[in-house]
Design a protein around this motif. Sequence first.
Motif, PDB file in Angstrom:
ATOM      1  N   HIS A   1      -9.607  -8.991  -3.898  1.00 15.78           N
ATOM      2  CA  HIS A   1      -9.077  -8.193  -2.803  1.00 15.78           C
ATOM      3  C   HIS A   1      -8.504  -8.872  -1.659  1.00 15.78           C
ATOM      4  N   PHE A   2      -7.885  -8.076  -0.886  1.00  5.92           N
ATOM      5  CA  PHE A   2      -7.271  -8.561   0.251  1.00  5.92           C
ATOM      6  C   PHE A   2      -7.379  -7.510   1.301  1.00  5.92           C
ATOM      7  N   PHE A   3      -8.401  -7.861   2.297  1.00  3.61           N
ATOM      8  CA  PHE A   3      -8.758  -7.054   3.156  1.00  3.61           C
ATOM      9  C   PHE A   3      -9.191  -5.404   2.849  1.00  3.61           C
ATOM     10  N   GLY A   4      -9.802  -5.516   1.695  1.00  4.00           N
ATOM     11  CA  GLY A   4     -10.427  -4.480   0.931  1.00  4.00           C
ATOM     12  C   GLY A   4      -9.627  -3.823  -0.097  1.00  4.00           C
ATOM     13  N   ARG A   5      -8.215  -4.311  -0.255  1.00  3.91           N
ATOM     14  CA  ARG A   5      -7.484  -3.759  -1.231  1.00  3.91           C
ATOM     15  C   ARG A   5      -7.347  -4.735  -2.300  1.00  3.91           C
ATOM     16  N   PRO A   6      -7.407  -4.042  -3.652  1.00  9.13           N
ATOM     17  CA  PRO A   6      -7.135  -4.894  -4.946  1.00  9.13           C
ATOM     18  C   PRO A   6      -5.861  -5.385  -5.195  1.00  9.13           C
ATOM     19  N   ILE A   7      -5.966  -6.545  -5.546  1.00 10.26           N
ATOM     20  CA  ILE A   7      -4.741  -7.438  -5.634  1.00 10.26           C
ATOM     21  C   ILE A   7      -4.608  -7.799  -7.021  1.00 10.26           C
ATOM     22  N   ALA A   8      -5.567  -7.654  -7.629  1.00  8.43           N
ATOM     23  CA  ALA A   8      -5.608  -8.461  -9.346  1.00  8.43           C
ATOM     24  C   ALA A   8      -6.070  -7.109  -9.946  1.00  8.43           C
ATOM     25  N   PRO A   9      -5.962  -7.334 -11.509  1.00 11.57           N
ATOM     26  CA  PRO A   9      -6.345  -6.261 -12.335  1.00 11.57           C
ATOM     27  C   PRO A   9      -8.013  -6.018 -12.169  1.00 11.57           C
TER      28      PRO A   9
ATOM     29  N   ALA B   1     -13.386 -13.728 -11.588  1.00 13.36           N
ATOM     30  CA  ALA B   1     -12.963 -14.706 -10.367  1.00 13.36           C
ATOM     31  C   ALA B   1     -13.735 -15.487  -9.983  1.00 13.36           C
ATOM     32  N   LEU B   2     -13.447 -16.755  -9.532  1.00 14.45           N
ATOM     33  CA  LEU B   2     -14.387 -17.855  -8.975  1.00 14.45           C
ATOM     34  C   LEU B   2     -14.163 -18.073  -7.573  1.00 14.45           C
ATOM     35  N   ASN B   3     -15.324 -18.204  -6.668  1.00 15.32           N
ATOM     36  CA  ASN B   3     -14.939 -18.109  -5.335  1.00 15.32           C
ATOM     37  C   ASN B   3     -15.965 -19.069  -4.625  1.00 15.32           C
TER      38      ASN B   3
END
Length: 350
Positions: free
Chosen positions: A299-307, A312-314
């Motif tokens: 997510h980018f600032f709360g918005r999904p950017i991936a399926p 995801a690894l973080n």
Amino acid sequence: MFEKCLPPIYWDGDAVAILDQRVLPHQEKILLCTKPQQVVTAIKNMSIRGAPAVGVAGAMALALGAYHIQAADTRTFKRKFVRLCEQVKNARPTGNNLSWAVEKVYSVIQGNPDAEVPELQELIRRKADEILAQDVQDNLAIGKWGKEIIPRGAKILTYCNAGALATADYGTAVGVIRAAYAEDPTIEVYACETRPFLQGARLTAYELQCARIPVTLITDNSVGSLMQANGVDVVVVGADRIAANGDTANKIGTYTVAVLAHTHNVPFYVAAPRSTIDPTIPDGSAIPIEQRDPREVTHFFGRPIAPKEVKALNPAFDVTPNKYIHGIITEVGILRKPFKQSIRKALQES
């Protein structure tokens, strides 16, 4: 654009004031923490981040908490304070400065076995204030030593944020840049965006613009191309924990930058106070690596950017082996190889 960057943490009366770094650079929002748990939350959610700043925040959380402890006798106060120390110490696992600061504050309890509760509370507050003030002095000294490794007219690359926002003020890696720029305004800086939390884009670029230091933002995957084109003269980064042999944990992606710098014969330096060094850890393999919420990647600032529901690894940090590090810039000088010996000697200095 803000004319002057606010300090990341300070006392506002009896409250701990924290500049919320999650909303920078577009908003300067102050979190007023009246309870120690609020400071711990600010550390966990990265309202305040950067190993030295987190250490200072931990010390101030303990000072705040000491005044809130309800205890009829010293024994009860000490028992509750030990519990608080554990809560603060475990807020984030990788950076060494937090556990270092907690131990420094707890030493007040150990060093004053006959003190009554009000005296202990006052002594704990003084110790937290001392850690806050000392961090600023250490950063200024790091800048003084570090400017010597910056060539005239250099193009400097830095990764993540190791500036005033990552410390009590002034900065470590950015402190080196500030000190160098004060004597040579021809230097230029490249700041990597630093995915996924964008500390370089949001914080380092913001700080350097406030200081009127020329800065160019680049994507993390542009580093190799820039070095290949001879666009970087020196790399200076911060650190979250340094092992006894010089292996260094810093924001995820630092290792990649170090390998690229080595490949292109670009000197790679780490700037950090001695409180970041953990002599109990022999090498980088023993440094705990914090795993953060995968949503920071998806997510980018709360918005999904991936399926949706993709894995995801973080990992928040990686470890750069000492063989890629030219020197470690501390408040007592630049430590050189062999790092085991130079680190041991630096930790023995008063």
